[in-house]
Design an enzyme around this catalytic site. Sequence first.
Site, PDB file in Angstrom:
ATOM      1  N   THR A  37     107.571 -73.527  28.571  1.00  0.00           N
ATOM      2  CA  THR A  37     107.006 -71.977  28.123  1.00  0.00           C
ATOM      3  C   THR A  37     107.379 -71.658  26.960  1.00  0.00           C
ATOM      4  OG1 THR A  37     107.203 -71.628  30.618  1.00  0.00           O
ATOM      5  CG2 THR A  37     107.059 -69.637  29.155  1.00  0.00           C
ATOM      6  N   ASP A  87     113.180 -66.914  25.226  1.00  0.00           N
ATOM      7  CA  ASP A  87     113.736 -68.361  26.030  1.00  0.00           C
ATOM      8  C   ASP A  87     113.251 -68.141  27.613  1.00  0.00           C
ATOM      9  OD1 ASP A  87     114.233 -70.984  26.389  1.00  0.00           O
ATOM     10  OD2 ASP A  87     116.421 -70.501  26.129  1.00  0.00           O
ATOM     11  N   GLY A  88     112.807 -69.359  28.111  1.00  0.00           N
ATOM     12  CA  GLY A  88     112.375 -69.534  29.208  1.00  0.00           C
ATOM     13  C   GLY A  88     113.584 -69.518  30.474  1.00  0.00           C
ATOM     14  N   GLY A 103     116.100 -78.883  30.568  1.00  0.00           N
ATOM     15  CA  GLY A 103     116.032 -79.663  29.101  1.00  0.00           C
ATOM     16  C   GLY A 103     117.270 -80.065  28.599  1.00  0.00           C
ATOM     17  N   GLU A 109     121.596 -72.727  24.091  1.00  0.00           N
ATOM     18  CA  GLU A 109     120.808 -71.320  24.636  1.00  0.00           C
ATOM     19  C   GLU A 109     121.548 -70.300  24.850  1.00  0.00           C
ATOM     20  OE1 GLU A 109     116.942 -74.081  26.546  1.00  0.00           O
ATOM     21  OE2 GLU A 109     118.748 -73.268  27.894  1.00  0.00           O
TER      22      GLU A 109
END
Length: 231
Positions: A37, A87-88, A103, A109
């Site tokens: 995404t 971010d997704g 991931g 993140e």
Amino acid sequence: MAMTQDELKRRVAQAALAHVLPSLGAGRIVGVGTGSTTNYFIDALASVKERFDAAVSSSDASAERLAAHGIEVLDLNDVDAVAVYVDGADEVEPGGALIKGGGGAHTREKIVAAASEVFVCIVDDSKMVNTLGAFGVPVEVVPMARRSAARRLQSLGGDVRERGGFVTDNGNAVLDVHGLSIAEPHAIEARFNNVAGVVENGIFAVNRPDLVLVGTSDGVREFTPSDGPRP
């Protein structure tokens, strides 16, 4: 007509761009996460790259995609502030707590999210859940602690599986903890991080987003997490 998951991801990524634009300007830095995404968001961001100075990325893969679009990528240590981070997520519960790290980039993140003024999470509606845990919680561990940390995490509940053949951008291993029903994400996040050898886990309860955008066939829904502002 129902939209495909990729179409929903593209839709919510485009919607995120509209939320990001007011935060941009000379000297402004955009934080960018990792995942499918987010890749759509990177592609959308390229259309307004003259509106901001550079980006900070949570992974080598995203940095490469940004650079391919001609967007300068800076190290977080070289910037004073990140205006907005997009971010997704792998799961989002109604209060806005997340599971991330499919991931394996959840440590970086979480670092970039915490350093950003605003954190916007973008997902398609398949990622919305009532309770976190159906998606295994990724836990990054230093290599020498792989087995001892796995035993300790196993004792805390859940089924711990090593992500074989995978090394994070930090050079560490990932253990995925399956079979959980996480009613108290703050507590589990802290408990996992207190295991010796754990670098970071993929529960985002303390550093939950300021805004969640959800792509649906009927449009993009948005909500503000209910657990108060991030620290």
